[in-house]
Design an enzyme around this catalytic site. Structure first.
Site, short mmCIF file in Angstrom:
data_model
loop_
_atom_site.label_atom_id
_atom_site.label_comp_id
_atom_site.label_asym_id
_atom_site.label_seq_id
_atom_site.Cartn_x
_atom_site.Cartn_y
_atom_site.Cartn_z
N ASP A 295 13.56 -1.43 0.65
CA ASP A 295 12.59 -2.01 -0.26
C ASP A 295 12.81 -1.34 -1.63
OD1 ASP A 295 10.58 -3.46 -1.42
OD2 ASP A 295 9.07 -3.02 0.10
C1 BGC Z 1 7.94 -5.34 -2.05
C2 BGC Z 1 8.75 -6.27 -1.19
C3 BGC Z 1 9.58 -7.19 -2.05
C4 BGC Z 1 10.43 -6.36 -2.98
C5 BGC Z 1 11.34 -7.18 -3.86
C6 BGC Z 1 8.76 -4.69 -3.14
O1 BGC Z 1 7.97 -4.00 -4.05
O2 BGC Z 1 7.34 -4.35 -1.25
O3 BGC Z 1 7.91 -6.99 -0.33
O4 BGC Z 1 10.34 -8.03 -1.25
O5 BGC Z 1 9.58 -5.60 -3.81
O6 BGC Z 1 10.65 -7.85 -4.82
#
Ligand code: BGC
Length: 755
Positions: A295
């Protein structure tokens, strides 16, 4: 008679040769790559680093990222807000041209398409996952995946960061609405259906109308002890295996191409550093050949936030060796240099790099990117077509939950004079929630995005003759989502005097992730005050809750004659509500979570017996009270269903058996309705304290008035097992109680087995 085996043999042979060919293409590509090229494939950068502020042009940084560092993946919405399919296509072409010129390997672009193609202008928006959970109808999860995939490919984007299959078991968690609710089975079945919709029938050769899924967030993200986003969970391996792991396992078995890892920590170990969970449980345990993506900045977090590494380089070493394949390091490509150093120092083996890159290349081949990098094969004429719209509208209809209807106040009469108030009454923003056009969902009311859809107010005007909307309490707007304007309740009270009924739309404004953290689950004071004053007018009150998590309403619940929780129903949620309130359609949604009553007492439906028990005899007279606002599965309808004659085709069983469980469900009212029939089991005595009940199956049936439907579930004996401290499944002999509605039946397991 012999036809079926022959066909099966033929199909297996085709699949085998298809995957042989895939593997040989992967190996051939891998063999010709330099170490730098391989490392580049393991990196993912956010699009803002390589584009102009409006997201349409590549900047010179694109040369550094794509040509010099040869980064293989880009993510995010260009320009910070939803773009049209044409704008995406034009940018994708530029990115692909550069990537192909640099390495001959196409870029893998990923987007947070969450409740439909939610970063695409004009796309079809479904309810958020929490609403799909409330439908208890897997067909909508499949349809959402399928339509989202089509409309994402229309943008020439091949990969989405969904579905979310974290169990939303702490109601404070600001991403509760991104989950299908608190239950294991609902998350497992719906997420699997969504993956099948997204990826299509053959995950080895995903066609031009389907996309790769990224399951997220592996795992137990939805139970932060503090309730705050990205803070630690405290789950034992036993419970992890039995509950949180199950949706991921099911989706992996259905062919999911990638998994995004939970940003947080469990038992002191960040998930991004947990080789047991990443490599042992998934890659080896399930024989999975997909790839793990981190993430946002979560490798860096091992150093800067979690302090399990003393430098970013050490963090990279830990994560890659734990099993991370692709690093979402949104801003800094020089991580590539650190990986190279680690390889040269022997701290990351070349075989680990090859394994990671093989997994990523495999996904790129599976998605057809080498054969059609510019997305020229498909014809996307059905983008946002009527059929898609109908699916999203029907999902919204089944997602809205009637919680209370005293004296049959609903449905309202067409001629009723309706006074509509509350900050959620005339907002497309609040119907959709976060991940809608922007990350925080704060620009949804912009006419470029939602002019063609109806707010609750606009939708009520299409069904009722006399609707007055008064903006007496509004959200301040912008990203400070909790901020409200000062209420002008006096005006509303005067208007109520000439109305027949007051509809009050309250709840939450939109937020996403950490900005959605709260410290008090109560509905805002001003909103509660509005309800109290409206009730004081003596007019009947319909309370509409529009929220991403169950904000507490214990003190105002008695003031409302009828209550509907519409959750976050998407662009057709206003229309759906209007059709339901006027009785043109019937309610069939049910809560996919337990609605708490008190800020100091949260629970889930599958609690332990000691959490709710009568007073004990003797000096200490212990007791425990489970007092919730509305239980999991609660939801009313304009008709009444009666359950009877629950029966099984065998009363004793052992592992390997299937128990057919039937129950008759009669529609005793005057209108047709859909009923979600939920089958629960209770293990009466077990060596690990049993939960009071667990959902084992569900089915949605439509029943005409006066008619009876027989619903039969094929319950596998193995589904009644639990995970023991040896991390094996235990099916223990003894009694199990099966229940549906107010019916129950007892069955008996004759033999203990561990598997
Ligand atoms: C979130 C994810 C997301 C990723 C990309 C993160 O901050 O936790 O769910 O897919 O960002 O945007």
């Amino acid at each position: 008679m012999k036809l079926k085996p022959i066909l099966m043999f033929f199909a297996a042979a085709v699949l085998a040769s298809c995957s042989d060919e895939l593997e040989s293409r992967v190996e051939k590509t891998l063999r010709r790559m330099t170490l730098e090229e391989k490392i580049g494939q393991m990196m993912q950068i956010t699009v803002g680093v390589i584009t102009s502020p409006d997201g349409t042009e590549l900047t010179p940084m694109a040369d550094t990222v794509l040509s010099v560092y040869k980064v293989g993946s880009i993510l995010n919405v260009p320009g910070g807000e939803a773009a049209t399919p044409e704008a995406y296509r034009s940018l994708m072409r530029k990115i692909q041209e550069k990537s192909l010129a640099a390495t001959g390997i196409p870029c893998l672009y990923g987007l947070d398409q969450i409740h439909g193609a939610s970063y695409t202008v004009g796309a079809t928006f479904f309810p958020q996952e929490i609403g799909l959970g409330a439908t208890f109808n897997d067909e909508y999860a499949y349809a959402m995946g399928d339509i989202m995939a089509y409309e994402t490919r229309a943008c020439n984007v091949p990969w989405v960061f969904s579905p979310v299959m974290d169990l939303g078991r702490n109601p404070l968690w600001p991403r509760m609405w991104e989950s299908f609710g608190e239950d294991v089975l609902v998350n497992k079945r719906m997420a699997t259906a969504e993956v099948l919709g997204q990826q299509g029938d053959n995950p080895d050769a995903v066609d031009e109308y389907h996309v790769g899924s990224s399951l997220k967030h592996y795992m137990a993200y939805g139970v932060p002890v503090s309730g705050q986003d990205r803070t630690p969970s405290s789950v034992t391996d036993r419970e992890m295996m039995e509950k949180y792991f199950q949706p991921f396992k099911s989706c992996v078995e259905a062919g999911a191409l990638s998994i995004m890892v939970n940003s947080s920590i469990n038992d002191g170990i960040p998930f991004h550093a947990n080789g047991k969970f990443l490599t042992d449980w998934v890659k080896e345990g399930l024989g999975w050949d997909g790839f793990f993506v981190t993430d946002w900045a979560d490798v860096r977090n091992l150093f800067e936030r979690d302090h399990i590494a003393a430098s970013n380089k050490e963090a990279v070493c830990i994560a890659v060796n734990a099993g991370i394949d692709m690093i979402m390091e949104p801003y800094d490509v020089t991580v590539c240099d650190e990986i190279r150093e680690l390889v040269n120092e022997g701290k990351i083996k070349k075989s680990r790099i090859n394994d990671a890159v093989r997994r990523i290349l495999r996904a790129k081949y599976r998605l057809g990117l080498f054969d059609d990098p510019y997305g020229e094969k498909g014809d996307y004429g059905r983008f946002a077509c009527d059929g898609f719209r109908t699916a999203a509208y029907n999902a919204a209809l089944e997602s809205e939950v009637l919680l209370k209807n005293d004296g049959g106040l609903l449905p309202l009469k067409k001629s009723d004079r309706i006074l509509l108030v509350g900050p959620n009454a005339n907002s497309m923003r609040t119907l959709n929630g976060g991940w809608s056009y922007t990350w925080q969902g704060d620009l949804t009311d912009d006419a470029r995005f939602t002019a063609q859809y109806n707010t609750i107010y606009e939708a009520l005007c299409t069904k009722f003759d006399n609707v007055t909307w008064l903006p007496v309490l509004e959200y301040a707007g912008g990203r400070e989502w909790q901020k409200e304007e000062k209420a002008e309740i006096g005006r509303a009270m005067i208007a109520a005097a000439v109305s027949d009924v007051v509809v009050i739309c309250v709840g939450e404004n939109t937020y996403c992730e950490t900005p959605g953290n709260i410290t008090d689950l109560n509905l805002s004071e001003q909103q509660k005050k509005l309800v109290k004053f409206m009730k004081a007018t003596g007019k009947p009150v319909v309370l509409v809750l529009n929220e991403g998590r169950p904000r507490l309403v214990g003190d105002i619940e008695p003031l409302a004659d009828a209550i509907v929780d519409i959750l976050l129903p998407g662009n057709y949620g206003g229309d759906a509500l209007a059709a339901l309130l006027c009785g043109e359609e019937n309610f069939s949604g049910r809560l996919p979570f337990t609605y708490p009553k008190f800020s100091g007492r949260f629970s889930t439906y599958d609690y332990k017996l000691c959490e709710n028990r009568a007073t004990m005899a003797g000096e200490y007279d212990y007791n425990a009270v489970m007092d919730v606002q509305w239980p999991f599965g609660h939801g009313l309808s304009y008709t009444r269903f009666e359950y009877s004659d629950m029966r099984v085709d065998r009363t004793s069983f052992s592992r390997g058996d299937v128990i057919n469980v039937s129950v008759d469900v009669k529609n005793c009212g005057n209108v047709a309705g859909k009923e979600s029939v939920l089958l629960f089991s209770s293990d009466v005595y077990a060596s690990v304290t049993p939960e009071v009940r667990r959902l084992r199956d569900y089915a949605k049936v439509e029943i005409e008035p006066g008619r009876t439907a027989t619903v039969t579930f094929a319950l596998r004996a193995e589904d009644l097992a639990f995970v023991g401290h040896d991390l094996k499944w235990h099916l223990e002999e003894g009694e199990f109680l099966l229940s549906a509605g107010n019916c129950s039946v007892t069955i008996n397991c004759t033999e203990t087995e561990v598997f």
